[in-house]
Design a protein around this motif. Structure first.
Motif, PDB file in Angstrom:
ATOM      1  N   ALA A 297      54.637  66.307  82.721  1.00  0.00           N
ATOM      2  CA  ALA A 297      53.589  65.718  81.887  1.00  0.00           C
ATOM      3  C   ALA A 297      53.261  64.304  82.329  1.00  0.00           C
ATOM      4  N   ARG A 298      54.067  63.693  83.134  1.00  0.00           N
ATOM      5  CA  ARG A 298      53.849  62.316  83.545  1.00  0.00           C
ATOM      6  C   ARG A 298      52.750  62.184  84.594  1.00  0.00           C
ATOM      7  N   GLY A 299      52.216  63.277  85.060  1.00  0.00           N
ATOM      8  CA  GLY A 299      51.127  63.204  86.024  1.00  0.00           C
ATOM      9  C   GLY A 299      51.196  64.360  86.993  1.00  0.00           C
ATOM     10  N   SER A 300      50.057  64.904  87.292  1.00  0.00           N
ATOM     11  CA  SER A 300      50.051  66.086  88.135  1.00  0.00           C
ATOM     12  C   SER A 300      50.029  65.735  89.603  1.00  0.00           C
ATOM     13  N   GLY A 301      49.630  64.515  89.956  1.00  0.00           N
ATOM     14  CA  GLY A 301      49.499  64.191  91.368  1.00  0.00           C
ATOM     15  C   GLY A 301      48.387  65.016  91.972  1.00  0.00           C
ATOM     16  N   THR A 302      48.127  64.824  93.229  1.00  0.00           N
ATOM     17  CA  THR A 302      47.015  65.528  93.863  1.00  0.00           C
ATOM     18  C   THR A 302      47.329  66.987  94.119  1.00  0.00           C
ATOM     19  N   GLY A 303      48.595  67.365  94.175  1.00  0.00           N
ATOM     20  CA  GLY A 303      48.952  68.761  94.423  1.00  0.00           C
ATOM     21  C   GLY A 303      49.234  69.526  93.149  1.00  0.00           C
ATOM     22  N   GLY A 304      48.926  68.951  91.976  1.00  0.00           N
ATOM     23  CA  GLY A 304      49.249  69.593  90.707  1.00  0.00           C
ATOM     24  C   GLY A 304      48.331  70.754  90.373  1.00  0.00           C
ATOM     25  N   ASP A 305      48.778  71.569  89.486  1.00  0.00           N
ATOM     26  CA  ASP A 305      48.031  72.732  89.023  1.00  0.00           C
ATOM     27  C   ASP A 305      47.139  72.299  87.855  1.00  0.00           C
ATOM     28  N   PRO A 306      45.819  72.393  87.976  1.00  0.00           N
ATOM     29  CA  PRO A 306      44.939  71.950  86.896  1.00  0.00           C
ATOM     30  C   PRO A 306      45.118  72.749  85.609  1.00  0.00           C
ATOM     31  N   GLN A 307      45.492  74.023  85.699  1.00  0.00           N
ATOM     32  CA  GLN A 307      45.713  74.804  84.483  1.00  0.00           C
ATOM     33  C   GLN A 307      46.902  74.246  83.703  1.00  0.00           C
ATOM     34  N   VAL A 308      47.970  73.926  84.404  1.00  0.00           N
ATOM     35  CA  VAL A 308      49.141  73.356  83.744  1.00  0.00           C
ATOM     36  C   VAL A 308      48.789  71.992  83.150  1.00  0.00           C
ATOM     37  N   ALA A 309      48.060  71.177  83.898  1.00  0.00           N
ATOM     38  CA  ALA A 309      47.670  69.855  83.405  1.00  0.00           C
ATOM     39  C   ALA A 309      46.833  69.972  82.130  1.00  0.00           C
ATOM     40  N   GLU A 310      45.918  70.935  82.077  1.00  0.00           N
ATOM     41  CA  GLU A 310      45.089  71.118  80.883  1.00  0.00           C
ATOM     42  C   GLU A 310      45.925  71.582  79.690  1.00  0.00           C
ATOM     43  N   ALA A 311      46.852  72.500  79.918  1.00  0.00           N
ATOM     44  CA  ALA A 311      47.707  72.967  78.822  1.00  0.00           C
ATOM     45  C   ALA A 311      48.609  71.846  78.319  1.00  0.00           C
ATOM     46  N   LEU A 312      49.138  71.030  79.233  1.00  0.00           N
ATOM     47  CA  LEU A 312      49.964  69.894  78.819  1.00  0.00           C
ATOM     48  C   LEU A 312      49.150  68.895  77.993  1.00  0.00           C
ATOM     49  N   ALA A 313      47.926  68.647  78.400  1.00  0.00           N
ATOM     50  CA  ALA A 313      47.061  67.737  77.648  1.00  0.00           C
ATOM     51  C   ALA A 313      46.795  68.293  76.247  1.00  0.00           C
ATOM     52  N   ALA A 314      46.577  69.603  76.143  1.00  0.00           N
ATOM     53  CA  ALA A 314      46.356  70.223  74.840  1.00  0.00           C
ATOM     54  C   ALA A 314      47.610  70.110  73.969  1.00  0.00           C
ATOM     55  N   GLU A 315      48.776  70.351  74.557  1.00  0.00           N
ATOM     56  CA  GLU A 315      50.037  70.220  73.810  1.00  0.00           C
ATOM     57  C   GLU A 315      50.197  68.794  73.293  1.00  0.00           C
TER      58      GLU A 315
END
Length: 132
Positions: free
Chosen positions: A6-24
């Motif tokens: 949750a501290r940051g996806s970086g450039t190689g992060g998965d946007p789906q995971v980042a969106e779900a984490l933001a929603a959580e």
């Protein structure tokens, strides 16, 4: 499967995971929790929860119950080690430890993508735990 912090996806992060984490994270904010209409937008109609208190709840009335005990100006729920794993396209599991009023509990949520950038939680479980 992709795991992301949750501290940051970086450039190689998965946007789906980042969106779900933001929603959580949004659902954990006092402003969201105190507003039943706002919280309800994040809960799927088939939402189900096994709470850290031992209760089992469903969608109906959940947002209102949460709002009834939430101070919109209160302290946010503190989380530790929040991370997500994409289980399939449009399906993300989020895990973290929550610290609320000196009590700690492990949490797992399952999020389903319902539209571009829009996610709904359909399952949540909290399990009490001891000190770190």
């Amino acid at each position: 499967m992709t795991t992301i912090s949750a501290r940051g996806s970086g450039t190689g992060g998965d946007p789906q995971v980042a969106e779900a984490l933001a929603a959580e994270c949004e659902t954990l904010s006092p402003a969201c929790r105190a507003d039943p209409d706002r919280l309800r937008r994040f809960l799927a109609p088939d939402f189900h929860e096994f709470g850290a208190s031992g209760t089992e709840v469903r969608y109906e009335g959940t947002a209102e119950r949460v709002a009834a005990y939430t101070d919109p100006d209160g302290v946010p729920i503190r989380t530790e080690r929040m991370r997500g794993v994409r289980l399939a396209d449009g399906l993300v599991m989020v895990k973290y430890t929550a610290c609320i009023d000196g009590r700690r509990s492990h949490h797992t949520s399952l999020w389903r993508r319902v539209g571009p950038g829009h996610w709904r939680m359909f399952h949540h479980q909290g399990t009490p735990t001891g000190p770190p």
